[in-house]
Scaffold this motif. Structure first.
Motif, PDB file in Angstrom:
ATOM      1  N   LEU A 111       0.832  -1.204   0.000  1.00  0.00           N
ATOM      2  CA  LEU A 111       0.000   0.000   0.000  1.00  0.00           C
ATOM      3  C   LEU A 111       0.867   1.254   0.000  1.00  0.00           C
ATOM      4  O   LEU A 111       0.614   2.197  -0.750  1.00  0.00           O
ATOM      5  CB  LEU A 111      -0.927   0.006   1.221  1.00  0.00           C
ATOM      6  N   SER A 143      -6.650   3.239   2.497  1.00  0.00           N
ATOM      7  CA  SER A 143      -5.841   2.059   2.796  1.00  0.00           C
ATOM      8  C   SER A 143      -6.552   1.136   3.786  1.00  0.00           C
ATOM      9  O   SER A 143      -6.453  -0.087   3.675  1.00  0.00           O
ATOM     10  CB  SER A 143      -4.459   2.455   3.301  1.00  0.00           C
ATOM     11  N   ILE A 193      -9.082  -0.898   1.906  1.00  0.00           N
ATOM     12  CA  ILE A 193      -8.412  -1.947   1.132  1.00  0.00           C
ATOM     13  C   ILE A 193      -7.963  -3.073   2.050  1.00  0.00           C
ATOM     14  O   ILE A 193      -8.111  -4.250   1.716  1.00  0.00           O
ATOM     15  CB  ILE A 193      -7.246  -1.361   0.313  1.00  0.00           C
ATOM     16  N   ILE A 209      -5.503  -4.082  -4.747  1.00  0.00           N
ATOM     17  CA  ILE A 209      -5.321  -2.642  -4.564  1.00  0.00           C
ATOM     18  C   ILE A 209      -5.783  -1.893  -5.817  1.00  0.00           C
ATOM     19  O   ILE A 209      -6.539  -0.914  -5.731  1.00  0.00           O
ATOM     20  CB  ILE A 209      -3.853  -2.312  -4.231  1.00  0.00           C
TER      21      ILE A 209
END
Length: 87
Positions: A25, A46, A49, A74
Motif C-alpha cells: 500500500l 488504505s 483496502i 489494490i
C-alpha cells in the motif's frame, strides 16, 4: 517476520502478512490519484483496502505469490472507489 518462500507449505494468517500488505500500500501511495476523490484520505482508503483483503483472505491460493494478488486487489479497489464516487 515470515519467510515468503514457506507460504506454499503453510498458509499464514492475515495478521502475519500485514507488514507485506502495508508495504505494498505504501509503495503505491504516490501513484494513486487521490486528488480525484479529494475528500478521502490515504488512511481511509488504505483501511478500506485492508478490510477488503481481510474479507477475501480465504480466496488467496498460497501456492501463488502473495504480492501480485495484493496488488491486483489494490488496483481493483482504487478503480472501484473512483468509479463509485463519479457515477
Amino acid at each position: 517476520m515470515l519467510d515468503e518462500n514457506n507460504f506454499a507449505i503453510n498458509k499464514p494468517e492475515f495478521h502475519e502478512c500485514l507488514y507485506i500488505i502495508d508495504n505494498e500500500l505504501h509503495k503505491r501511495r504516490s501513484r494513486w490519484r487521490l486528488n480525484s476523490i479529494a475528500w478521502m484520505y490515504y488512511d481511509d482508503v488504505s483501511q478500506k483496502i485492508r478490510v477488503h483483503i481481510f474479507n477475501k483472505w480465504d480466496q488467496w491460493d498460497n501456492k501463488r505469490p502473495l504480492r501480485p494478488w495484493i496488488n491486483t486487489i489494490i488496483t481493483n479497489q482504487m478503480t472501484n472507489l473512483i468509479r463509485n464516487n463519479y457515477s
